[in-house]
Enzyme design. Structure first.
Site, short mmCIF file in Angstrom:
data_model
loop_
_atom_site.label_atom_id
_atom_site.label_comp_id
_atom_site.label_asym_id
_atom_site.label_seq_id
_atom_site.Cartn_x
_atom_site.Cartn_y
_atom_site.Cartn_z
N VAL A 139 5.48 8.48 -8.22
CA VAL A 139 6.41 7.53 -8.80
C VAL A 139 6.63 6.31 -7.91
CG1 VAL A 139 7.65 9.05 -10.35
CG2 VAL A 139 8.32 8.95 -7.96
N GLY A 140 6.06 6.32 -6.73
CA GLY A 140 6.26 5.14 -5.90
C GLY A 140 5.58 5.28 -4.56
N GLU A 141 5.38 4.16 -3.92
CA GLU A 141 4.75 4.22 -2.61
C GLU A 141 5.37 3.18 -1.70
OE1 GLU A 141 0.56 4.41 -2.64
OE2 GLU A 141 0.46 4.48 -0.45
N GLY A 142 5.70 3.60 -0.49
CA GLY A 142 6.22 2.67 0.49
C GLY A 142 5.30 2.67 1.69
N TYR A 178 5.77 4.07 4.56
CA TYR A 178 5.73 5.33 5.28
C TYR A 178 5.64 6.55 4.39
CZ TYR A 178 7.27 2.37 9.03
OH TYR A 178 7.35 1.37 9.94
N ALA A 179 5.82 6.35 3.11
CA ALA A 179 5.90 7.53 2.26
C ALA A 179 5.38 7.28 0.86
CB ALA A 179 7.35 8.01 2.17
N VAL A 180 4.90 8.33 0.26
CA VAL A 180 4.55 8.30 -1.14
C VAL A 180 5.51 9.25 -1.82
CG1 VAL A 180 2.73 8.66 -2.84
CG2 VAL A 180 2.14 8.07 -0.49
N LYS A 223 8.84 13.73 -1.20
CA LYS A 223 8.59 12.51 -0.43
C LYS A 223 7.58 12.87 0.64
CE LYS A 223 11.72 9.52 2.23
NZ LYS A 223 13.16 9.25 2.32
N ASP A 253 23.94 2.99 6.35
CA ASP A 253 23.23 2.17 5.36
C ASP A 253 23.80 2.40 3.96
OD1 ASP A 253 21.51 0.29 4.41
OD2 ASP A 253 19.80 1.64 4.24
#
Lengths: 369, 281
Positions: A21-24, A26-28, A44, A137
């Site tokens: 559902v997403g990718e950054g 440092y993480a998928v 994650k 945060d």
């Protein structure tokens, strides 16, 4: 295969990844489910091999703190396992977040709804603070909403413990619009009050439906705060002029909160003003906030199941997941484009910070019920 | 909700993975102590905070209850533990610094048992982009992950220092500077033993205090029903065991035994030793 490998493999089989559902950086992130029960989860996957410095700090912080915290209003880390060289965090799957709800113009918030979200936020936060953990945060898109309406604090990538008084900490935390003035002045010794300021900003945002203090730069952030709440005097906040990064940013009068929050009750404004007190030591604590008259006055908080919900189910339990915290993001991004997200960089990565990392998770077609 | 740190089970204590692989228990004990000493030395050279060094030593000791020295070297795991603990305690260190420091320490150890042991030690730095560096870096990343994984991602540690101050205050010993220093020292030395993976903090702190008052001839109420350690929920037998672990560190050892560990820092060395010394099962 020794006992450890076997246990790990068994654990891995318990969780099934369904779709990405997403990718950054440092993480998928995958949406998945528990093999035995079919319960939805978010997995994650932290990429390890490609980091320069081994495992990312924010991943380590999430594991460290979420392993210890278990509360109705804090996201639950269900499991952790490793596959080859990757680290996988299995988290509760949550449908949406407060930012999406605030932005959904079709929804109408009643004062009772806002009270309910505030109560859940303070409950979760009080639990973190009681266990000596600062979140650092807090912002609407880190407050996730479960399908039953429960609000959960997520993204502990910047969290840390504060048991040791007098321990120097970085002031490069908290997304700018929610960052308290003491951090903007470079204060290196701080406490739970920083999170309370963020909650105050979120409280105001729930009433206004737009960010309350949207500064364009760190300097502009101070100006924005002072314009809204008046420039602090030495009486309001003793010693603030001696903070490391103190700069005078002009004199602004203190307008009554009532001018902006025209429909709010006296209790509401009283609690809001106590969250936004300049002197950190005088700012209300999460515990005291929970017994504030606001929460005991009519209207009582809405039941979580009755809270406004997003009309469309979005593809977006993402911010919880987005491991990719970065510090100096460009909050303006949000105002210009809905698809861009604000993030915080891990403080260890100070150098890369000047470039805002922008990820677009919103491309997937929205599926409507 | 202060979670208690995880402790090894009796079964794990009786049969560690390394002894299952044929390593004599006493050699494992020595290698654990040596690995912790390396962590401590590296911490000093890196001017790292003691909280991170102590946490690293605790993680290191726990690791050997779930893994064998035949599969992981005490050098690599010590380095990984210090790297991970530094992040956990919010004082991260650079990989290159850590690797360089371990390289110095290991070269010096190799020199001490090498053919030129009688000549002064001279450090030969590794080349900046050489394979030696990248190999060490790779094993550091692997070690960090292995520690996390094998400890089940449970990285909660409790350090004894706050408790010691508290107890000394209760016992009225806080003003006696030598007592504080001595007890503090015993706690630090105890990191070289497995006690932090075997007993809860109050027991270990009481043991350090017991050793201190015995050595300084300080008397505290020690006869039933008035035993000072009972104030802190410690029991005599456990405390006495911890004292035993600590005092064993100071026993006289023949030089050969002291030097034996210097050549067994990597898993390869351990495997070779096992081939040479343990007849095939």
């Amino acid at each position: 295969m020794d006992a450890v490998e076997k246990a790990n493999a068994a654990r891995q089989q318990q969780w099934i990844k369904d779709r990405k559902v997403g990718e950054g950086t440092y993480a998928v992130v995958y949406q998945g489910r528990e093999a035995t029960t079919g319960r939805k989860v978010a997995v994650k996957k932290i990429k390890v091999g490609q980091f320069k410095d081994g495992l990312d700090m924010s991943a380590i912080r999430e594991v460290k703190y979420l392993r210890e915290l278990k509360h109705q209003n804090v996201i639950e880390l269900l499991d952790v396992f490793s596959s080859k060289t990757n680290l996988n965090l299995v988290l509760e799957f949550l449908d949406s977040d407060l930012e999406v709800i605030i932005k959904d113009r079709t929804l109408v918030f009643l004062p009772a709804d806002i009270k309910s979200w505030m109560a859940m936020t303070f409950r979760g936060l009080e639990f973190c603070h009681r266990n000596w953990i600062l979140h650092r945060d807090l912002k609407p898109n880190n407050l996730l909403i479960a399908s039953d309406g429960q609000l959960k604090i997520a993204d502990f990538g910047l969290a840390r413990d504060f048991a040791d008084p007098g321990y120097k900490m970085t002031c490069q935390v908290i997304t700018r619009w929610y960052r308290p003035p003491e951090l903007l002045f470079g204060c290196r010794y701080y406490s739970t009050a920083v999170d309370i300021w963020s909650v105050g900003c979120i409280f105001a945002e729930l009433m206004l439906r737009i960010p309350y203090l949207p500064g364009e730069s760190d300097m502009d952030q101070l100006k924005t705060i002072f314009r809204a709440l008046g420039t602090p005097t030495e009486d309001d906040w003793p010693g603030h002029a001696k903070l490391p990064d103190y700069v005078p940013v002009g004199q602004f009068p203190k307008p009554p909160l009532r001018d902006l929050f025209t429909a709010a009750s006296a209790d509401t404004l009283n609690l809001l003003s106590k969250c936004l007190v300049y002197e950190p030591r005088k700012r209300i604590t999460a515990k005291d906030a929970l017994s504030h008259a606001y929460f005991f006055a009519l209207p009582y908080p809405s039941h979580p199941s009755k809270l406004p919900k997003c009309s469309t189910v979005m593809n977006k339990p993402l911010d919880e997941i987005d491991a990719n915290v970065e510090v100096a993001s460009d909050p303006g991004a949000k105002a210009t484009s809905k698809s861009l997200k604000r993030k915080l960089a891990s403080p260890t990565e100070a150098k890369a910070r000047s470039i805002a990392r922008r990820l677009d998770f919103s491309k997937a077609p929205p599926s409507s019920p | 909700m202060p979670a208690l740190p995880p402790l090894a089970s009796l079964a794990q204590l009786e049969n560690s993975p390394s002894t299952d692989d044929g390593l004599p228990a006493v050699l494992e004990e020595d290698l654990r102590a040596y690995g912790c000493k390396l962590i401590h030395q590296a911490g000093i050279l890196l001017t790292q905070k003691q909280v991170a060094v102590a946490a690293a030593q605790i993680l290191f000791q726990r690791f050997w209850y779930v893994s064998s020295m035949k599969h992981f070297g005490v050098g690599d795991i010590g380095m990984g533990a210090l790297f991970l603990a530094s992040k956990l305690e919010e004082c991260p260190i650079r990989m290159r610094d850590l690797i360089n420091v371990y390289d110095v320490l290991l070269q010096r150890a190799a020199h001490t048992i090498g053919p030129k042991a009688d000549t002064p030690f001279k450090y030969h730095p590794m080349s900046y982009f050489g394979t030696a560096f990248y190999d060490l870096k790779e094993s550091l990343v692997v070690a960090e992950m292995q520690i996390l994984k094998r400890l089940g991602f449970n990285v909660h540690v409790v350090l004894p220092y706050g408790t010691l101050i508290n107890y000394l205050q209760v016992l009225g010993l806080i003003k006696q500077e030598n007592a504080c220093t001595k007890a503090w020292g015993y706690l630090n030395d105890a990191f070289q033993t497995p006690v932090y993976a075997l007993y809860q903090i109050p027991t270990i702190v009481c043991a350090a205090i017991l050793l201190t008052i015995r050595h300084l001839n300080i008397s505290l109420p020690s006869e039933a029903p008035n035993c000072w350690w009972e104030l802190f929920d410690a029991c005599w037998e456990d405390m006495w065991n911890v004292c035993g672990y600590i005092m064993r560190l100071y026993r006289e050892r023949p030089e050969a035994e002291q030097k034996r560990v210097l050549g067994l820092v990597s898993k390869k060395d351990v495997r070779r030793w096992l081939e040479d010394n343990v007849p095939d099962k």
